[in-house]
Design a protein around this motif. Structure first.
Motif, PDB file in Angstrom:
ATOM      1  N   HIS A  46     -14.767  81.979 -23.249  1.00  0.00           N
ATOM      2  CA  HIS A  46     -13.579  82.339 -22.536  1.00  0.00           C
ATOM      3  C   HIS A  46     -12.515  81.470 -22.316  1.00  0.00           C
ATOM      4  O   HIS A  46     -12.258  79.952 -23.222  1.00  0.00           O
ATOM      5  N   ASP A  47     -11.470  81.687 -21.974  1.00  0.00           N
ATOM      6  CA  ASP A  47     -10.189  80.401 -21.936  1.00  0.00           C
ATOM      7  C   ASP A  47     -10.560  79.301 -21.186  1.00  0.00           C
ATOM      8  O   ASP A  47     -11.422  79.398 -19.795  1.00  0.00           O
ATOM      9  N   GLN A  48     -10.238  78.422 -22.061  1.00  0.00           N
ATOM     10  CA  GLN A  48     -10.422  77.308 -20.796  1.00  0.00           C
ATOM     11  C   GLN A  48     -10.175  77.013 -19.636  1.00  0.00           C
ATOM     12  O   GLN A  48      -8.814  75.525 -20.487  1.00  0.00           O
ATOM     13  N   LYS A  49     -10.068  77.061 -18.646  1.00  0.00           N
ATOM     14  CA  LYS A  49      -9.020  77.387 -17.246  1.00  0.00           C
ATOM     15  C   LYS A  49      -9.857  77.237 -16.469  1.00  0.00           C
ATOM     16  O   LYS A  49     -10.811  78.286 -16.538  1.00  0.00           O
ATOM     17  N   GLU A  50      -9.630  77.654 -15.058  1.00  0.00           N
ATOM     18  CA  GLU A  50      -9.885  78.283 -14.005  1.00  0.00           C
ATOM     19  C   GLU A  50      -8.059  78.605 -13.106  1.00  0.00           C
ATOM     20  O   GLU A  50      -7.320  78.360 -13.632  1.00  0.00           O
ATOM     21  N   ALA A  51      -7.987  79.384 -12.197  1.00  0.00           N
ATOM     22  CA  ALA A  51      -6.574  79.715 -12.145  1.00  0.00           C
ATOM     23  C   ALA A  51      -6.711  80.323 -10.428  1.00  0.00           C
ATOM     24  O   ALA A  51      -7.935  81.004 -10.237  1.00  0.00           O
ATOM     25  N   PHE A  52      -5.842  80.730  -9.959  1.00  0.00           N
ATOM     26  CA  PHE A  52      -5.491  81.360  -8.635  1.00  0.00           C
ATOM     27  C   PHE A  52      -4.451  82.164  -8.610  1.00  0.00           C
ATOM     28  O   PHE A  52      -2.959  81.694  -9.138  1.00  0.00           O
ATOM     29  N   ASN A  53      -5.019  83.402  -8.827  1.00  0.00           N
ATOM     30  CA  ASN A  53      -3.674  83.899  -7.935  1.00  0.00           C
ATOM     31  C   ASN A  53      -2.869  84.424  -6.735  1.00  0.00           C
ATOM     32  O   ASN A  53      -3.715  84.880  -5.769  1.00  0.00           O
ATOM     33  N   VAL A  54      -1.654  84.656  -6.716  1.00  0.00           N
ATOM     34  CA  VAL A  54      -0.799  84.956  -5.303  1.00  0.00           C
ATOM     35  C   VAL A  54      -0.053  86.315  -5.905  1.00  0.00           C
ATOM     36  O   VAL A  54       0.849  86.038  -6.674  1.00  0.00           O
ATOM     37  N   TYR A  55       0.051  87.355  -5.432  1.00  0.00           N
ATOM     38  CA  TYR A  55       0.703  88.589  -5.532  1.00  0.00           C
ATOM     39  C   TYR A  55       1.962  88.478  -4.134  1.00  0.00           C
ATOM     40  O   TYR A  55       2.317  88.098  -3.081  1.00  0.00           O
ATOM     41  N   GLY A  56       2.869  89.249  -4.232  1.00  0.00           N
ATOM     42  CA  GLY A  56       4.867  89.415  -3.970  1.00  0.00           C
ATOM     43  C   GLY A  56       4.332  90.205  -2.491  1.00  0.00           C
ATOM     44  O   GLY A  56       5.078  90.733  -1.414  1.00  0.00           O
ATOM     45  N   PHE A  57       3.513  91.271  -3.064  1.00  0.00           N
ATOM     46  CA  PHE A  57       3.525  92.996  -1.919  1.00  0.00           C
ATOM     47  C   PHE A  57       1.599  92.218  -1.588  1.00  0.00           C
ATOM     48  O   PHE A  57       0.689  91.967  -2.206  1.00  0.00           O
ATOM     49  N   LEU A  71      -6.459  72.919   3.556  1.00  0.00           N
ATOM     50  CA  LEU A  71      -5.135  73.045   2.779  1.00  0.00           C
ATOM     51  C   LEU A  71      -3.602  73.319   3.168  1.00  0.00           C
ATOM     52  O   LEU A  71      -3.267  73.864   3.117  1.00  0.00           O
ATOM     53  N   PRO A  72      -3.173  72.775   4.295  1.00  0.00           N
ATOM     54  CA  PRO A  72      -1.854  73.442   5.484  1.00  0.00           C
ATOM     55  C   PRO A  72      -0.991  73.527   4.324  1.00  0.00           C
ATOM     56  O   PRO A  72      -0.048  74.685   5.053  1.00  0.00           O
ATOM     57  N   ARG A  73      -0.561  73.172   3.265  1.00  0.00           N
ATOM     58  CA  ARG A  73       1.000  73.153   3.055  1.00  0.00           C
ATOM     59  C   ARG A  73       0.286  73.787   1.896  1.00  0.00           C
ATOM     60  O   ARG A  73       1.643  73.941   1.047  1.00  0.00           O
ATOM     61  N   PHE A  74      -0.864  74.842   1.622  1.00  0.00           N
ATOM     62  CA  PHE A  74      -0.685  75.416   0.402  1.00  0.00           C
ATOM     63  C   PHE A  74      -0.476  77.057   0.545  1.00  0.00           C
ATOM     64  O   PHE A  74       1.166  77.272  -0.528  1.00  0.00           O
ATOM     65  N   ARG A  75      -0.233  77.544   1.079  1.00  0.00           N
ATOM     66  CA  ARG A  75       0.100  78.735   1.609  1.00  0.00           C
ATOM     67  C   ARG A  75       1.836  78.799   1.939  1.00  0.00           C
ATOM     68  O   ARG A  75       2.274  79.618   1.054  1.00  0.00           O
ATOM     69  N   PRO A  76       2.465  78.074   2.463  1.00  0.00           N
ATOM     70  CA  PRO A  76       3.524  77.671   2.525  1.00  0.00           C
ATOM     71  C   PRO A  76       4.378  77.065   1.015  1.00  0.00           C
ATOM     72  O   PRO A  76       5.478  77.811   0.578  1.00  0.00           O
ATOM     73  N   ALA A  77       4.014  76.884   0.240  1.00  0.00           N
ATOM     74  CA  ALA A  77       4.350  75.978  -1.366  1.00  0.00           C
ATOM     75  C   ALA A  77       4.710  77.103  -1.821  1.00  0.00           C
ATOM     76  O   ALA A  77       5.196  77.876  -2.778  1.00  0.00           O
ATOM     77  N   MET A  78       2.992  78.035  -2.085  1.00  0.00           N
ATOM     78  CA  MET A  78       3.228  78.874  -2.381  1.00  0.00           C
ATOM     79  C   MET A  78       4.044  80.303  -2.867  1.00  0.00           C
ATOM     80  O   MET A  78       4.301  80.922  -3.806  1.00  0.00           O
ATOM     81  N   LEU A  79       4.366  80.508  -1.354  1.00  0.00           N
ATOM     82  CA  LEU A  79       5.093  81.469  -0.907  1.00  0.00           C
ATOM     83  C   LEU A  79       6.953  81.395  -0.949  1.00  0.00           C
ATOM     84  O   LEU A  79       7.185  81.895  -1.934  1.00  0.00           O
ATOM     85  N   ALA A  80       7.636  79.752  -1.034  1.00  0.00           N
ATOM     86  CA  ALA A  80       7.894  79.542  -1.523  1.00  0.00           C
ATOM     87  C   ALA A  80       8.606  79.330  -2.880  1.00  0.00           C
ATOM     88  O   ALA A  80       9.562  79.990  -3.543  1.00  0.00           O
ATOM     89  N   TYR A  81       7.665  79.011  -4.263  1.00  0.00           N
ATOM     90  CA  TYR A  81       7.604  79.052  -5.503  1.00  0.00           C
ATOM     91  C   TYR A  81       7.701  80.527  -5.531  1.00  0.00           C
ATOM     92  O   TYR A  81       8.888  80.688  -6.513  1.00  0.00           O
ATOM     93  N   TYR A  82       7.236  81.303  -4.874  1.00  0.00           N
ATOM     94  CA  TYR A  82       6.829  82.609  -5.285  1.00  0.00           C
ATOM     95  C   TYR A  82       8.704  83.762  -5.461  1.00  0.00           C
ATOM     96  O   TYR A  82       9.320  84.265  -6.201  1.00  0.00           O
ATOM     97  N   ALA A  83       9.023  82.843  -3.785  1.00  0.00           N
ATOM     98  CA  ALA A  83      10.307  83.596  -4.036  1.00  0.00           C
ATOM     99  C   ALA A  83      11.237  82.855  -4.647  1.00  0.00           C
ATOM    100  O   ALA A  83      12.168  83.053  -5.221  1.00  0.00           O
ATOM    101  N   ALA A  84      11.604  81.361  -4.986  1.00  0.00           N
ATOM    102  CA  ALA A  84      12.139  81.201  -5.845  1.00  0.00           C
ATOM    103  C   ALA A  84      12.039  81.780  -7.681  1.00  0.00           C
ATOM    104  O   ALA A  84      13.499  82.228  -8.318  1.00  0.00           O
ATOM    105  N   MET A  85      11.356  81.428  -7.805  1.00  0.00           N
ATOM    106  CA  MET A  85      10.524  82.842  -8.855  1.00  0.00           C
ATOM    107  C   MET A  85      10.608  83.993  -9.671  1.00  0.00           C
ATOM    108  O   MET A  85      11.783  84.347  -9.828  1.00  0.00           O
ATOM    109  N   ASN A  86      11.202  84.794  -7.812  1.00  0.00           N
ATOM    110  CA  ASN A  86      11.711  85.672  -8.123  1.00  0.00           C
ATOM    111  C   ASN A  86      13.176  85.848  -8.134  1.00  0.00           C
ATOM    112  O   ASN A  86      13.761  87.129  -8.436  1.00  0.00           O
ATOM    113  N   GLN A  87      13.542  85.140  -7.598  1.00  0.00           N
ATOM    114  CA  GLN A  87      15.460  84.973  -7.418  1.00  0.00           C
ATOM    115  C   GLN A  87      15.089  84.964  -8.774  1.00  0.00           C
ATOM    116  O   GLN A  87      16.479  85.177  -9.414  1.00  0.00           O
TER     117      GLN A  87
END
Ligand SMILES: O=C(O)CCC(=O)C(=O)O
Ligand SMILES: [Fe+2]
Length: 338
Positions: free
Chosen positions: A115-126, A147-163
């Motif tokens: 397998h690939d030598q990694k672990e991962a975490f996926n978040v979708y925009g929809f 992890l109180p800051r995890f979800r806002p950090a990921m959603l902000a990152y998604y929005a920035a990448m989408n832009q």
């Protein structure tokens, strides 16, 4: 009507070998192009057209994303992967493709049994209640108490990448002489996602099939990638593996197979892999841009693609992603020519 049974699937490099799409440049690659996004659209679109039709990979700078958003994404990604494995497994990914992918679940075994030598975490925009459909469902999150800051950090990152990705979509429309708004309606409720990736602290042995990520092309429209300062990403060019060095303040962008197909191979998706050369942990976060689930991928005006025309089929984004997933996990030899 879409006739799924007749859809022929081949990865972009396979189609190129079959003569169904233009061959890639065999010019020596002096460097990966850098596109300054602060330039006027016309200039940026010209450089984009050259980069997409020759290398399929480029850096962008002056993209307008606050450094703090990128830093916070990496800080929260570290914090998540540092959690005890039992905690991470509580939000193990399911058919919705969201949540945690332990090592061994995020990739199929390659022909050498690794397998690939990694672990991962996926978040979708929809998010969607139609959880009977693949890729649909709701995002999974670690508990706020942990992890109180995890979800806002990921959603902000998604929005920035989408832009960033939306600006690139506009430039792609210009580069293909279709106008800046051509692609936008297909992306209004996109199936895009971010994936936080932690590469295990283990040197790769590519000849033995041990890699951070094995040689592959990305499935979707394009990918916007942030990495930490550890090297590892390599692209295949004219039979050689070329390092794509991390560059502070830049993102790496590459064309995916969907855009390759959509442009009849004019804009090429390029084989790439991650080889851990240091034996240290490495973190990255790709944003995979993909159209809306029902968006039809029809030959673009002025593009002749024998692969699409021969079967007279139009594939939807959802069918395409499902096909790619089935091919990857169903043992179909995508990269048989390697
Ligand atoms: O981590 C990287 O540098 C690239 C990852 C990648 O190619 C992928 O996840 O598709
Ligand atoms: Fe990739």
């Amino acid at each position: 009507m879409v006739q799924t049974a007749e859809i022929t699937f081949a990865s972009a490099p396979q189609r190129r070998l079959q003569g169904a799409a233009p061959k890639r440049s065999t010019e020596p690659l002096s460097s990966i192009p850098v596109i300054d996004m602060a330039q006027p659209d016309r200039l940026a679109a010209e450089q984009l057209a050259t980069a997409c039709s020759t290398v399929g990979f480029f850096y962008v700078c002056n993209h307008g994303v606050e450094e703090s958003i990128v830093k916070e994404q990496f800080a929260q990604s570290h914090a998540f992967f540092d959690l005890p494995v039992e905690e991470k497994l509580k939000i193990k990914a399911n058919a919705s493709q969201r949540g945690y992918y332990p090592y061994s679940m995020g990739s199929a075994k390659n022909s050498k049994g690794h397998h690939d030598q990694k672990e991962a975490f996926n978040v979708y925009g929809f998010e969607s209640d139609q959880s009977d459909l693949p890729f649909h469902g709701h995002n999974l999150w670690p508990p706020v108490e942990l992890l109180p800051r995890f979800r806002p950090a990921m959603l902000a990152y998604y929005a920035a990448m989408n832009q960033v990705a939306t600006r690139i979509l506009r430039l792609l429309g210009l580069a293909l002489h279709l106008g800046p708004d051509y692609f936008l309606p297909k992306f209004t409720s996109s199936t895009s996602n971010i994936r936080c990736v932690h590469y295990l602290p283990q040197r790769s042995q590519p000849d033995e099939g041990v890699c951070g990520v094995g040689a592959h092309t990305d499935w979707g429209m394009l990918t916007v990638l942030a990495t930490d300062s550890q090297p590892g990403l390599q692209i295949s060019h004219d039979g050689a593996w070329i390092d794509v060095e991390p560059r502070p303040g830049h993102f790496v962008i590459n064309i995916g197979d969907l855009l390759d197909r959509w442009t009849g191979g004019k804009f090429c998706s390029t084989l790439h892999r991650v080889v851990n050369q240091t034996g240290l942990d490495r973190y990255s976060c790709p944003f995979f841009l993909a159209p809306a689930w029902d968006a039809k991928i029809e030959p673009l005006p002025g593009i002749q693609d024998p692969t699409i025309n021969a079967t007279n089929t139009v594939v939807t984004c959802g069918e395409w992603l499902s096909m790619r997933r089935a091919a990857e996990y169903g043992g179909q030899p995508l990269l048989a020519m390697l």
